[in-house]
Design an enzyme around this catalytic site. Structure first.
Site, mmCIF file in Angstrom:
data_model
loop_
_atom_site.group_PDB
_atom_site.id
_atom_site.type_symbol
_atom_site.label_atom_id
_atom_site.label_comp_id
_atom_site.label_asym_id
_atom_site.label_seq_id
_atom_site.Cartn_x
_atom_site.Cartn_y
_atom_site.Cartn_z
ATOM 1 N N CYS A 114 66.926 11.414 32.703
ATOM 2 C CA CYS A 114 66.457 10.822 33.965
ATOM 3 C C CYS A 114 67.032 9.423 34.075
ATOM 4 O O CYS A 114 67.051 8.679 33.091
ATOM 5 C CB CYS A 114 64.927 10.782 33.964
ATOM 6 S SG CYS A 114 64.228 10.050 35.459
ATOM 7 N N HIS A 157 62.716 18.728 39.342
ATOM 8 C CA HIS A 157 62.722 17.406 38.689
ATOM 9 C C HIS A 157 62.479 16.314 39.742
ATOM 10 O O HIS A 157 61.702 15.381 39.508
ATOM 11 C CB HIS A 157 64.068 17.199 37.965
ATOM 12 C CG HIS A 157 64.246 15.857 37.319
ATOM 13 N ND1 HIS A 157 64.300 15.671 35.955
ATOM 14 C CD2 HIS A 157 64.390 14.610 37.849
ATOM 15 C CE1 HIS A 157 64.456 14.380 35.679
ATOM 16 N NE2 HIS A 157 64.524 13.715 36.816
ATOM 17 N N GLU A 158 63.113 16.465 40.904
ATOM 18 C CA GLU A 158 62.964 15.452 41.970
ATOM 19 C C GLU A 158 61.563 15.506 42.595
ATOM 20 O O GLU A 158 60.960 14.453 42.843
ATOM 21 C CB GLU A 158 64.042 15.635 43.040
ATOM 22 C CG GLU A 158 65.480 15.573 42.539
ATOM 23 C CD GLU A 158 65.749 14.482 41.538
ATOM 24 O OE1 GLU A 158 65.165 13.383 41.666
ATOM 25 O OE2 GLU A 158 66.521 14.717 40.595
ATOM 26 N N HIS A 161 59.117 13.593 40.676
ATOM 27 C CA HIS A 161 59.122 12.139 40.914
ATOM 28 C C HIS A 161 58.236 11.762 42.100
ATOM 29 O O HIS A 161 57.614 10.699 42.106
ATOM 30 C CB HIS A 161 60.537 11.629 41.183
ATOM 31 C CG HIS A 161 61.350 11.383 39.948
ATOM 32 N ND1 HIS A 161 60.971 10.488 38.976
ATOM 33 C CD2 HIS A 161 62.537 11.889 39.544
ATOM 34 C CE1 HIS A 161 61.898 10.467 38.017
ATOM 35 N NE2 HIS A 161 62.857 11.313 38.332
HETATM 36 C C1 NB4 Z 1 68.208 14.613 37.429
HETATM 37 C C2 NB4 Z 1 68.501 15.907 36.669
HETATM 38 C C3 NB4 Z 1 68.005 15.943 35.251
HETATM 39 C C4 NB4 Z 1 67.772 17.410 34.939
HETATM 40 C C5 NB4 Z 1 71.758 18.272 34.895
HETATM 41 C C6 NB4 Z 1 72.560 17.024 35.019
HETATM 42 C C7 NB4 Z 1 72.672 14.716 35.115
HETATM 43 C C8 NB4 Z 1 70.310 13.521 36.594
HETATM 44 C C9 NB4 Z 1 68.814 13.353 36.818
HETATM 45 C C10 NB4 Z 1 67.625 18.123 36.225
HETATM 46 C C11 NB4 Z 1 67.838 17.100 37.309
HETATM 47 C C12 NB4 Z 1 68.685 12.170 37.756
HETATM 48 C C13 NB4 Z 1 66.791 12.080 39.265
HETATM 49 C C14 NB4 Z 1 74.061 14.784 35.276
HETATM 50 C C15 NB4 Z 1 74.637 16.045 35.314
HETATM 51 C C16 NB4 Z 1 76.550 17.519 35.813
HETATM 52 C C17 NB4 Z 1 77.421 17.373 37.034
HETATM 53 C C18 NB4 Z 1 79.297 16.234 38.026
HETATM 54 C C19 NB4 Z 1 80.293 15.141 37.858
HETATM 55 C C20 NB4 Z 1 78.801 13.938 36.487
HETATM 56 C C21 NB4 Z 1 77.774 15.039 36.581
HETATM 57 C C22 NB4 Z 1 76.984 15.183 35.334
HETATM 58 F F1 NB4 Z 1 74.749 13.676 35.434
HETATM 59 N N1 NB4 Z 1 71.950 15.837 34.994
HETATM 60 N N2 NB4 Z 1 72.064 13.478 35.076
HETATM 61 N N3 NB4 Z 1 70.754 13.348 35.327
HETATM 62 N N4 NB4 Z 1 67.330 11.807 38.019
HETATM 63 N N5 NB4 Z 1 73.883 17.145 35.187
HETATM 64 N N6 NB4 Z 1 75.993 16.223 35.496
HETATM 65 N N7 NB4 Z 1 78.437 16.326 36.856
HETATM 66 O O1 NB4 Z 1 71.022 13.776 37.513
HETATM 67 O O2 NB4 Z 1 66.660 11.016 37.185
HETATM 68 O O3 NB4 Z 1 65.425 12.007 39.307
HETATM 69 O O4 NB4 Z 1 79.606 13.899 37.658
HETATM 70 NI NI NI Z 2 64.633 11.643 37.258
#
Ligand code: NB4
Ligand code: NI
EC number: 3.5.1.88
Length: 187
Positions: A114, A157-158, A161
């Site tokens: 997160c 997850h969102e 929040h």
């Molecule tokens: C939200 C996610 C955590 C688990 C799964 C994932 C990443 C987040 C948090 C479910 C939702 C943010 C919002 C990533 C990621 C895959 C796709 C595309 C190219 C990098 C990116 C990396 F960054 N979670 N981070 N966490 N949150 N996949 N990826 N990729 O997004 O806290 O509440 O760029």
């Molecule tokens: Ni988060």
């Protein structure tokens, strides 16, 4: 523009509050916030911009994470097909609500991270594998969609929040990798 400096971290009260619904027609402020949240996700997924701006990668961002207690979240789930540049799911969701969900559960095999939590918390976060979601878009149009697996997990997850819940609240303290039978592990 939203950068990591705008994202509040665990310990800040807004992350533990139930966010308020928005009203329609949306204010310019609510529309702008949604756009900026989506822009953050786009930048965070662009290797050049992410490096320049020092952004952690993100597939979702909820308004409480930028210290705004409103039921707004941006979701940008990239395509799993490397030959496609159409995202799997992309929208800004206003007042999202899960209308129904599967009995089947699912979790991310790698666990979750997160942007508001600056540490790794290991363990499975078990969620619903499929959801029927109702939300309003920036134009105020009512949408009803079905999501499964990865995009469904991101949306849950969102939504957490918006209800003051953080991913590690769901992790089994005694056995973080305990799994009941039938839980789909998303790799
Ligand atoms: C939200 C996610 C955590 C688990 C799964 C994932 C990443 C987040 C948090 C479910 C939702 C943010 C919002 C990533 C990621 C895959 C796709 C595309 C190219 C990098 C990116 C990396 F960054 N979670 N981070 N966490 N949150 N996949 N990826 N990729 O997004 O806290 O509440 O760029
Ligand atoms: Ni988060």
């Amino acid at each position: 523009m939203i950068t990591m400096d705008d994202i509040i971290r665990e310990g800040r009260p807004t992350l533990r509050k139930v966010a308020e619904e928005v009203t329609f027609p949306l204010s310019d402020e609510d529309k702008k916030l949604g756009k900026e949240m989506m822009e953050f996700l786009e930048n965070s997924q662009d290797p050049q911009k992410a490096e320049e701006l020092q952004l952690r990668g993100g597939v979702g961002l909820a308004a409480p994470q930028v210290d705004v207690g409103k039921r707004i979240t941006a979701v940008l789930v990239p395509s799993m097909d490397p030959d496609s540049d159409e995202p799997e799911f992309k929208d800004v969701l206003y007042n999202p609500k899960i209308l129904s969900h599967s009995v089947q559960q699912a979790c991310m095999g790698e666990g979750e991270g997160c942007l508001s939590v600056d540490r790794d918390v290991a363990g499975y976060v078990v969620r619903q594998a499929r959801i029927t979601l109702r939300y309003y878009n920036a134009e105020g149009e009512k949408k009803k969609i079905r999501l499964k697996n990865y995009p469904a997990v991101v949306v849950q997850h969102e939504l957490d929040h918006l209800n003051g819940v953080l991913f590690y609240d769901h992790i089994n303290e005694d056995n973080p990798f305990a799994l009941n039978e039938g839980v789909l592990v998303i790799e």
